[in-house]
Motif scaffolding. Sequence first.
Motif, PDB file in Angstrom:
ATOM      1  N   SER A  27      -0.906   5.684  -3.336  1.00  0.00           N
ATOM      2  CA  SER A  27       0.332   4.967  -3.062  1.00  0.00           C
ATOM      3  C   SER A  27       0.945   4.492  -4.384  1.00  0.00           C
ATOM      4  O   SER A  27       0.295   4.507  -5.435  1.00  0.00           O
ATOM      5  N   GLY A 281       6.636   2.381   2.072  1.00  0.00           N
ATOM      6  CA  GLY A 281       5.840   3.550   2.438  1.00  0.00           C
ATOM      7  C   GLY A 281       6.705   4.716   2.859  1.00  0.00           C
ATOM      8  O   GLY A 281       6.391   5.872   2.589  1.00  0.00           O
ATOM      9  N   GLU A 284       7.924   6.382  -0.156  1.00  0.00           N
ATOM     10  CA  GLU A 284       6.880   7.199  -0.769  1.00  0.00           C
ATOM     11  C   GLU A 284       6.714   8.515  -0.012  1.00  0.00           C
ATOM     12  O   GLU A 284       6.442   9.556  -0.603  1.00  0.00           O
TER      13      GLU A 284
END
Length: 534
Positions: A27, A281, A284
């Motif tokens: 991450s 997220g 990403e």
Amino acid sequence: MSRSVNAMRGTPPGILLIKSIRGKDWSLQTYRYVILLVTFIAYASYHASRKPSSIIKSVLDPDPLKDTNSNPWPIGKVFIEEELMNSNSNRSRGTGWAPFNGKDGTSKLGEIDVAFLACYSMGMYVAGHLGDTLDLRLFLTTGMMGSGIFVALFGMGYFWKVHFFWFYLVMQMIAGLFQATGWPSVVAIIGNWFGKRKRGLIMGIWNAHTSVGNISGSLLAASVLQYGWGWSFIVPGGFIFLAGIIVFLFLAAYPEDVGFPFLDDLEANAKANAVPNNEVGDMEAEKSSIPRFGSINRKSVSLLEACLIPGVIPFALCLFFSKLVAYTFLYWLPFYLSQTDIGGEYMSVKSAGNLSTLFDVGGIVGGILAGYISDKLNARASTAASFMYAAIPALLLYRTYGSISKTVNIILMMTAGLFVNGPYALITTAVSADLGTHSSLKGDSRALATVTAIIDGTGSIGAALGPLLTGFLSTKGWNAVFVMLMVCALIAGLLLSRLVKAELTERSCKQVLPPGQHDLGAEAASQPLLSNQR
């Protein structure tokens, strides 16, 4: 296809291997932790490899009139006994090492320091521009490995029984050129991965690598000194060489190198669209569809363009005097401690090296404190100037009362370290990163490494001058050295007067703005010294 190949060239092999083993990518947060850790280790190793020359000064140029048979602090009797039991170390302590053991030995040691720092400062300007042009990971790796080799070669002079001054001079000069690759590169990398929010605090904590490197370098050099002073260079040289391998394997210089968008763009989009944290997220997940420029395709700015960024020149000149003070302590504090009567005793070389690390402990606190205060007050210049002014009485107290006892010396030394290293850490990290991402830079131009190089390169000229002057002034007495340091601290603070005034003016104007306008000016207030006016 070409862009894809270029992007892959920027991905470190160690990260590619971990991806293949895990079957998935890290991450953004994990990458940031890795970047912080790897760059911390990298620059700590740079400073560790610079520390040996200060530790072995009293071995190369001993003062036979000083009695070091008293119990040293903080290590105890064992270090004195080991030094006296070891014939090689005892011989070095008693007679010194030619060509540094003559009447001009102290001056020669000062010339070695200034040769290193002069090449370091000159190389910094070139290294900064190259860092914005080349792959930062490969550039940093080359600099670290080259530094390790030439630091170790300086120590090999002990085993090869070299007594030519030019040999040690040349080794230090080449090592200085390689060392110039470090700071512009690591600051640029951190600036690439972290936005401006809380940058002062984050970089204040991260900048502890300077003091950690000084401490570890002192301990490494002192721990092997009994086997011969050459080992005090070889071991730190090996440390930075191994750290260079870690950088090559695991350091992603740009978020784009591993598929993330340019973080300044990410923050701007997040603000414009009010993206909450829990949607990072999703960003990403979409990173593979974002064009990647990374280490390969970005363009750099010229030195002149970087100099014209508002705030660069004042902070560069301030750092000239600030770093002069800090590096005088870096290179001469162990020697000063071993030559000074503290509580009725003189310390051994090893004990003086260990005690000097407490100056850097204070520096760690100072760097973190300066970063935190500058974030809270939204005032980089005011914070740096205040610390420099506070360093003046701290230095005076240390010189005047530091010889009373070891306990008093420790307290005053750490206090001086706090105020001396605080502004030095703030200017070379958060301020450099702020200016390197200034809004006057258009498009995808890169100026982080270049701006860092201009500021720290100018500071390094002062860093070269300080130890040189100390080598001459110390022969006339240490009071002259401390007067020089206090005058330099005063000048450093005064150089920021215009920026301090601008920050105070903007702060007072902000307080009288209507509530609706207050929020619109929040971003500008966070960096009052970075206005677009020239």
